[in-house]
Scaffold this active site. Structure first.
Site, short mmCIF file in Angstrom:
data_model
loop_
_atom_site.label_atom_id
_atom_site.label_comp_id
_atom_site.label_asym_id
_atom_site.label_seq_id
_atom_site.Cartn_x
_atom_site.Cartn_y
_atom_site.Cartn_z
N MET A 62 34.23 -75.19 65.47
CA MET A 62 33.32 -74.46 66.37
C MET A 62 31.95 -74.23 65.74
O MET A 62 31.02 -73.84 66.41
CB MET A 62 33.91 -73.09 66.72
CG MET A 62 35.17 -73.12 67.56
SD MET A 62 34.82 -73.57 69.28
CE MET A 62 35.67 -75.12 69.38
N LYS A 63 31.83 -74.40 64.42
CA LYS A 63 30.55 -74.24 63.71
C LYS A 63 29.81 -72.98 64.17
O LYS A 63 28.63 -73.01 64.54
CB LYS A 63 29.66 -75.46 63.91
CG LYS A 63 30.32 -76.77 63.43
CD LYS A 63 29.37 -77.93 63.52
CE LYS A 63 29.93 -79.22 62.94
NZ LYS A 63 31.03 -79.83 63.72
N LEU A 64 30.51 -71.85 64.12
CA LEU A 64 29.96 -70.60 64.67
C LEU A 64 28.77 -70.08 63.86
O LEU A 64 28.74 -70.20 62.63
CB LEU A 64 31.04 -69.52 64.70
CG LEU A 64 32.29 -69.81 65.53
CD1 LEU A 64 33.32 -68.69 65.36
CD2 LEU A 64 31.92 -69.96 67.01
N ASN A 69 28.57 -58.88 63.41
CA ASN A 69 29.49 -58.17 64.31
C ASN A 69 30.13 -59.13 65.32
O ASN A 69 31.34 -59.06 65.59
CB ASN A 69 28.70 -57.07 65.03
CG ASN A 69 29.60 -56.12 65.77
OD1 ASN A 69 30.51 -55.55 65.18
ND2 ASN A 69 29.37 -55.98 67.07
N ARG A 179 36.18 -94.11 56.87
CA ARG A 179 36.53 -95.33 57.59
C ARG A 179 37.50 -96.17 56.78
O ARG A 179 37.22 -96.46 55.60
CB ARG A 179 35.28 -96.18 57.86
CG ARG A 179 34.34 -95.60 58.90
CD ARG A 179 34.98 -95.69 60.28
NE ARG A 179 34.17 -95.06 61.31
CZ ARG A 179 34.27 -93.78 61.71
NH1 ARG A 179 35.16 -92.99 61.14
NH2 ARG A 179 33.52 -93.31 62.66
O1 C5P Z 1 34.97 -90.75 65.10
P1 C5P Z 1 34.70 -90.25 63.72
O2 C5P Z 1 35.79 -90.60 62.71
O3 C5P Z 1 33.32 -90.59 63.22
O4 C5P Z 1 34.79 -88.66 63.88
C1 C5P Z 1 34.47 -87.77 62.89
C2 C5P Z 1 34.60 -86.35 63.39
O5 C5P Z 1 34.01 -85.48 62.43
C3 C5P Z 1 33.88 -86.07 64.69
O6 C5P Z 1 34.63 -85.07 65.38
C4 C5P Z 1 32.55 -85.56 64.27
O7 C5P Z 1 31.97 -84.69 65.21
C5 C5P Z 1 32.91 -84.79 63.01
N1 C5P Z 1 31.81 -84.62 62.06
C6 C5P Z 1 31.15 -85.69 61.47
N2 C5P Z 1 30.14 -85.47 60.58
C7 C5P Z 1 29.79 -84.23 60.28
C8 C5P Z 1 30.45 -83.15 60.86
C9 C5P Z 1 31.46 -83.39 61.76
O8 C5P Z 1 31.47 -86.82 61.73
N3 C5P Z 1 28.83 -84.04 59.42
#
Ligand code: C5P
Length: 231
Positions: A62-64, A69, A179
């Site tokens: 959620m990256k709040l 508060n 990857r």
């Molecule tokens: O499809 P992929 O493997 O690139 O997804 C990576 C996930 O991690 C996604 O949900 C993406 O929003 C999230 N994410 C990212 N890089 C960031 C922060 C979050 O790829 N810096």
């Protein structure tokens, strides 16, 4: 053997598609990330169903960011869902408030350092102090840990330097941007393989498209799991 080092990003449109994907993946995956994109598509209900009925672990991304508060109240509400991980921005006041909101639960608070999609120009536009990006990431990670974060989100290319910080001892590093060998990078620029991310100090890796866009999502997940098993 536990296979929860792999967290699969359920970046699909809604809870129905998310459940379909999780059903296909079955016992090849035990940990899922649900993000903002699915919030209005039943994301929280899906999180609840995967936890309660399928015994899965959930990372709610959620990256709040808000006043202390409000953060405390939001996290207190989310902690009741039995989630495993929740992201908030890595600013110390946010981390401290989130930790208070999570008291009494098993929810782990992960701090976002600097989004990997941002470059120095974006930081200038946002009035973020001078300095090169990797140094600022390290500084923010250190401060998030000092404020009590259970962990941080980081690029796998930054994981080794973060792991080497004295404040990182016993804390989690969770890395997207991963990857398998030969997979399409999509829009990710700075990627490593799952094995390299773990070797760099990551505790969990987040993988989305190489699994959910595969013609055989279960096979793709199993291939990553068997890579990780040998490490
Ligand atoms: O499809 P992929 O493997 O690139 O997804 C990576 C996930 O991690 C996604 O949900 C993406 O929003 C999230 N994410 C990212 N890089 C960031 C922060 C979050 O790829 N810096």
């Amino acid at each position: 053997m536990s296979n929860d080092r792999l967290i699969v990003a359920l970046d699909v449109a809604n809870a129905v598609q998310g459940l379909e994907l999780a059903t296909k993946l079955g016992d090849s995956v035990s940990f899922y990330k649900i993000g903002l994109g699915m919030l209005t598509g039943g994301g929280l209900a899906l999180a609840n169903e995967l936890i309660q009925e399928h015994g899965k672990r959930i990372f709610l991304d959620m990256k709040l960011f808000d006043i202390s508060n409000t953060i405390e109240a939001a996290v207190r509400g989310l902690a009741a869902f039995d989630l495993d991980f929740l992201t908030v921005q890595g600013d110390p006041h946010v981390i401290r408030a989130a930790k208070i909101g999570a008291e009494g639960s098993n929810l782990k608070i992960l701090g976002v350092t600097i989004l990997t999609s941002l470059d120095r120009q974006d930081l200038d536009d946002g009035l973020i102090k001078p300095g090169n990006l990797p140094d600022l990431v390290l500084e923010r990670a250190g401060r998030a840990f000092e404020a009590g974060a259970h962990g941080v989100i980081a690029s796998p290319m930054e994981a080794a330097q973060i792991r080497a910080l004295p404040q990182a001892s016993g804390r989690l590093i969770v890395t997207p941007g991963v990857r398998p060998k030969g997979a399409d990078k999509g829009d990710q620029k700075r990627v490593t393989t799952p094995a390299e991310a773990i070797a760099n100090g990551a505790d969990h890796i987040v993988v989305g498209r190489p699994i959910y866009q595969s013609v055989d999502p279960r096979g793709a997940a199993q291939a990553i799991q068997s890579n990780l098993r040998g490490l």
